[in-house]
Design an enzyme around this catalytic site. Structure first.
Site, short mmCIF file in Angstrom:
data_model
loop_
_atom_site.label_atom_id
_atom_site.label_comp_id
_atom_site.label_asym_id
_atom_site.label_seq_id
_atom_site.Cartn_x
_atom_site.Cartn_y
_atom_site.Cartn_z
N LYS A 225 0.82 -1.22 0.00
CA LYS A 225 0.00 0.00 0.00
C LYS A 225 0.85 1.27 0.00
O LYS A 225 2.04 1.24 0.30
CB LYS A 225 -1.01 -0.04 1.15
CG LYS A 225 -2.14 -1.02 0.78
CD LYS A 225 -3.32 -0.99 1.68
CE LYS A 225 -4.39 -1.92 1.08
NZ LYS A 225 -5.42 -2.29 2.03
N ARG A 265 -3.25 -10.17 4.95
CA ARG A 265 -3.63 -10.36 3.54
C ARG A 265 -2.52 -9.77 2.68
O ARG A 265 -2.26 -8.58 2.74
CB ARG A 265 -4.96 -9.64 3.31
CG ARG A 265 -5.49 -9.69 1.89
CD ARG A 265 -6.74 -8.80 1.78
NE ARG A 265 -7.26 -8.78 0.44
CZ ARG A 265 -6.78 -8.00 -0.54
NH1 ARG A 265 -5.78 -7.19 -0.31
NH2 ARG A 265 -7.33 -8.04 -1.74
N1 PMM Z 1 -7.49 -3.86 0.51
C1 PMM Z 1 -7.66 -4.03 -0.80
C2 PMM Z 1 -8.57 -5.01 -1.27
N2 PMM Z 1 -9.25 -5.79 -0.41
N3 PMM Z 1 -9.74 -6.42 1.80
C3 PMM Z 1 -9.57 -6.26 3.11
N4 PMM Z 1 -10.24 -7.02 3.99
N5 PMM Z 1 -8.74 -5.30 3.61
C4 PMM Z 1 -8.05 -4.46 2.80
O1 PMM Z 1 -7.32 -3.58 3.31
C5 PMM Z 1 -8.19 -4.63 1.39
C6 PMM Z 1 -9.07 -5.63 0.93
C7 PMM Z 1 -6.88 -3.14 -1.74
O2 PMM Z 1 -6.57 -3.67 -2.96
P1 PMM Z 1 -5.44 -4.82 -3.23
O3 PMM Z 1 -6.19 -6.09 -3.44
O4 PMM Z 1 -4.74 -4.42 -4.48
O5 PMM Z 1 -4.56 -4.89 -2.04
#
Ligand code: PMM
Length: 286
Positions: A225, A265
């Site tokens: 990020k 994640r």
């Molecule tokens: N960030 C992204 C996508 N999904 N899901 C959760 N639970 N928490 C997050 O911070 C989050 C998410 C941002 O996009 P990415 O898939 O490119 O990281």
């Protein structure tokens, strides 16, 4: 909450004796962090299997970019992207979560075998989401969110980011429980980068213990990020691109695991799989 080394467990999911690793498969042409490299169904399934081979405990499949400024994809296209990938990974025995703000996508993904619904809007984007998840009886990730990607930058205004995120998450958790999702199936997530500047993200990572006072297992998603780009931009240099933030991501994984996160994640799994094991070993030696 029932505890496993204080981390909590999520009803309906396998139990790990350490912070779990959720690998990311974005089936999008425009994902900000992996540049849409996994857009094709077969390539996406193969990528998910590679993440499992590298140590992912579960794989999160998403078909809508939430990159700041991104516009929304329509439901039919999101379904077309996500459901075959969920089905393909489930048929290989993978524990799959679906990353969606749409109840229809959640519902059809659960029918295809997904066992967790990860809604970055915490149930706010689609009023049908909470009822669908409640009826399906699957766990639900409630993330802190203040609005869609087009407009979220302007909502990054806080007097006390940690207190406000905790209070707003509590309200979303209460709404989910009122809507019939059992508390043992709810995971909370501070939503790093969503309506937050770098200093907000860092403050949240510094105060994960306060998020844990919500009494639900905690998911932390720092992977690649912008705040990590800012941290790595030494001496006025430009931030490194997303794909060069994986070591920094693994550092956050170790910190989050040490702070008692239930799961992290990440896009690049190998280093984080090591990080959570080191954190577990340190915990065992304490
Ligand atoms: N960030 C992204 C996508 N999904 N899901 C959760 N639970 N928490 C997050 O911070 C989050 C998410 C941002 O996009 P990415 O898939 O490119 O990281």
């Amino acid at each position: 909450m029932s505890t496993l080394h204080g981390r909590g467990r999520v009803a309906g999911l396998p139990e790990w004796d350490r912070c779990a690793v959720m690998g990311v498969v974005n089936v999008t042409p425009d994902s900000f962090s992996d540049g849409g490299r996994w857009f094709d169904t077969n390539a996406a399934v193969k990528h998910g299997l590679d993440l499992v081979a590298q140590g992912a405990d579960l794989v999160d499949v998403g078909g809508e970019s939430t990159r700041p400024g991104a516009s929304r994809v329509d439901a039919r296209e999101e379904l077309r992207r996500v459901v075959p990938v969920v089905r393909g990974l489930v048929s290989e025995g993978v524990t799959v979560s679906v990353d969606t703000m749409r109840a229809t996508v959640a519902e059809q993904s659960v029918e295809a075998g997904a066992v967790l619904v990860n809604d970055v809007s915490g149930g706010l984007a689609d009023p049908a989401m909470v009822p669908v998840v409640a009826a399906a009886g699957v766990p639900f990730v409630v993330m802190h969110w203040r609005g869609f990607s087009e407009s979220m930058a302007g909502r990054a205004v806080y007097a006390d980011v940690v207190a406000e995120v905790v209070a707003e998450l509590r309200a979303r958790v209460d709404a989910a429980v009122d809507g019939g999702i059992t508390p043992e199936r709810i995971v909370v997530d501070p939503g790093l980068g969503f309506a937050k500047d770098a200093e907000h993200d860092l403050a949240l990572v510094a105060h994960l213990a306060e998020l844990r006072t919500l009494g639900h297992p905690l998911l932390v998603a720092a992977s690649r990020k912008r705040f990590l780009g800012r941290v790595l931009a030494h001496g006025g240099a430009a931030p490194p691109p997303a794909r060069e933030r994986d070591a920094a991501t693994a550092a956050v994984s170790a910190l989050a695991a040490h702070a008692g996160a239930w799961a992290v994640r990440v896009h690049e799994v190998r280093a984080t799989a090591d990080a959570v094991r080191v954190a577990r070993a340190v915990e065992g030696a304490a």
